[in-house]
Design an enzyme around this catalytic site. Structure first.
Site, PDB file in Angstrom:
ATOM      1  N   ARG A  67      30.667  42.062  36.043  1.00 24.76           N
ATOM      2  CA  ARG A  67      32.297  41.239  37.321  1.00 24.76           C
ATOM      3  C   ARG A  67      32.592  40.018  36.861  1.00 24.76           C
ATOM      4  NH1 ARG A  67      31.310  38.322  42.282  1.00 24.76           N
ATOM      5  NH2 ARG A  67      33.359  38.955  44.046  1.00 24.76           N
TER       6      ARG A  67
ATOM      7  N   HIS B 273      36.805  39.026  36.486  1.00 24.64           N
ATOM      8  CA  HIS B 273      37.293  38.310  37.514  1.00 24.64           C
ATOM      9  C   HIS B 273      38.236  36.774  36.403  1.00 24.64           C
ATOM     10  CE1 HIS B 273      36.302  38.392  41.870  1.00 24.64           C
ATOM     11  NE2 HIS B 273      36.086  39.416  41.064  1.00 24.64           N
TER      12      HIS B 273
ATOM     13  N   VAL C  37      42.834  36.613  35.473  1.00 23.64           N
ATOM     14  CA  VAL C  37      43.930  35.118  35.559  1.00 23.64           C
ATOM     15  C   VAL C  37      43.956  34.705  34.199  1.00 23.64           C
ATOM     16  CG1 VAL C  37      43.154  32.670  37.014  1.00 23.64           C
ATOM     17  CG2 VAL C  37      42.089  34.621  37.785  1.00 23.64           C
TER      18      VAL C  37
ATOM     19  N   GLU D 237      37.490  27.575  38.560  1.00 21.71           N
ATOM     20  CA  GLU D 237      38.104  28.951  38.843  1.00 21.71           C
ATOM     21  C   GLU D 237      36.853  29.256  39.855  1.00 21.71           C
ATOM     22  OE1 GLU D 237      39.969  31.582  36.138  1.00 21.71           O
ATOM     23  OE2 GLU D 237      41.416  30.198  34.955  1.00 21.71           O
TER      24      GLU D 237
ATOM     25  N   ASN E 220      35.201  33.880  44.381  1.00 18.97           N
ATOM     26  CA  ASN E 220      34.019  33.349  43.183  1.00 18.97           C
ATOM     27  C   ASN E 220      33.507  32.917  43.735  1.00 18.97           C
ATOM     28  OD1 ASN E 220      35.973  34.862  40.715  1.00 18.97           O
ATOM     29  ND2 ASN E 220      37.223  32.854  40.290  1.00 18.97           N
TER      30      ASN E 220
ATOM     31  N   HIS F 203      31.620  49.529  40.214  1.00 23.22           N
ATOM     32  CA  HIS F 203      30.202  49.618  41.798  1.00 23.22           C
ATOM     33  C   HIS F 203      29.386  50.689  41.965  1.00 23.22           C
ATOM     34  CE1 HIS F 203      34.017  46.903  43.883  1.00 23.22           C
ATOM     35  NE2 HIS F 203      33.269  46.401  42.909  1.00 23.22           N
TER      36      HIS F 203
END
Length: 332
Positions: free
Chosen positions: A65, A69, A73, A93, A99, A198
């Protein structure tokens, strides 16, 4: 679709240069980037994660993850790992809404960085460590293995505002999430394949409890939720209970990387709204992909690997851009 004829040879040169520079940035990533400077980097990363898994069964999902993430960005540049630093004008961030009190595993990344630095000081970027950690986390959980493309460098800046707007949210509808994937060059197959991560890990009640009690302000549960599954989730997340209690993203094989996630969606047992919408959105192109991945784990694994490589190729810093952080939490 054919391009209209360019107005001049200069236009042709501009198109060629822009196309070349886009591909060049990805071409500079290579599976053997560290073959002479840090040949054991993959095994160093895997050993640290194996150790972490002894006391934290969900750390693999947490690490993949972080890579996700980070890449969404400003590209895969390890900007997510930077702490607040007024002197360097960095607004972290980590404190962005997707987050804060949610992303985890930063301590394990630091442990990996320490181990890598002791073997190959000043060579391996934090951005590449995140990419390698994602692959190790998947393979250690029984998923596919692949040759991670390497050669990314680390950002000297962070983009908290971008993290607030660019990272797909568990509350969003399929069209919004599809648009966020498209904006970083990922297609609908990438979306479904990467959602398949997931298949392991946990989520906090706060990100799905509205589906259990008051979906979209209706005062009722999400009608797509399997009723037995709904009852189980309500036990984990009672009304006015702990917002940070955890539920397994995959109720069947919670710590294994497999294709059960897609069978769960077919049974209306997707935990997050953004999961279930892949199967329950009428007429969506995602439906047939879910069915394919559910019926054939090898097809899912192959697509997942390609989509991880695609995601890892989002706007890397290469060459002389960025730097190699000696500490992933701060710029040099």
């Amino acid at each position: 679709m054919a391009l209209p004829p360019p107005t001049s040879s200069l236009a042709v040169i501009c198109i060629l240069l822009s196309t070349f520079s886009f591909y060049e940035s990805n071409a500079q990533l290579s599976a053997n980037f560290y073959s002479s400077t840090c040949p054991n980097v993959s095994s160093i990363v895997q050993n640290v994660i194996q150790q972490a898994l002894q006391s934290d069964a969900r750390i693999g999902a947490s690490l993949i993850r972080l890579h996700f993430h980070d890449c969404f960005v400003n590209g895969c540049d390890a900007s997510l790992l930077l702490d607040n630093n007024a002197t360097a004008n960095i607004v972290s961030e980590k404190d962005a809404a997707p987050n804060a009190n949610s992303t985890r595993g930063f301590d394990v990344v630091d442990n990996i960085k320490t181990a890598v630095e002791s073997s190959c000081p000043g060579v391996v970027s934090c951005a590449d460590i995140l990419a390698l950690a994602a692959e190790s986390s998947v393979s250690l959980a029984g998923g596919p293995t692949w040759n991670v493309l390497l050669g990314r460098r680390d950002s000297r800046t962070a983009n908290q505002a971008g993290a607030n707007t660019s990272i797909p949210s568990p509350f969003e509808g399929l069209s919004n999430i599809t648009a966020k994937f498209s904006s970083v060059g990922l297609n609908i197959t990438d979306l479904v394949a990467l959602s398949g991560a997931h298949t392991f890990g946990r989520a906090q009640c706060r990100v799905f409890s509205a589906r259990l009690y008051n979906f979209n302000g209706t005062g009722n549960p999400d009608p797509t939720l399997n009723t037995t599954y709904l009852a189980n989730l309500r036990q984990i997340c009672p009304q006015n209970g702990s917002a940070t209690a955890l539920a397994n993203l995959d109720p069947t094989t919670s710590d294994s990387f497999d294709n059960n996630y897609f069978a769960n969606l077919q049974n209306n047992q997707g935990l997050l709204q953004s999961d279930q919408e892949l199967f329950s959105t009428a007429g969506a192109a995602t439906l047939s992909i879910v069915n394919t991945f559910s019926s054939n784990q090898n097809t899912f694994f192959q697509s997942f690997v390609q989509s991880m490589i695609n995601m890892g190729n989002i706007s890397p810093l290469t060459g002389t851009n960025g730097e190699i952080h000696s500490d992933c939490k701060r710029v040099n």
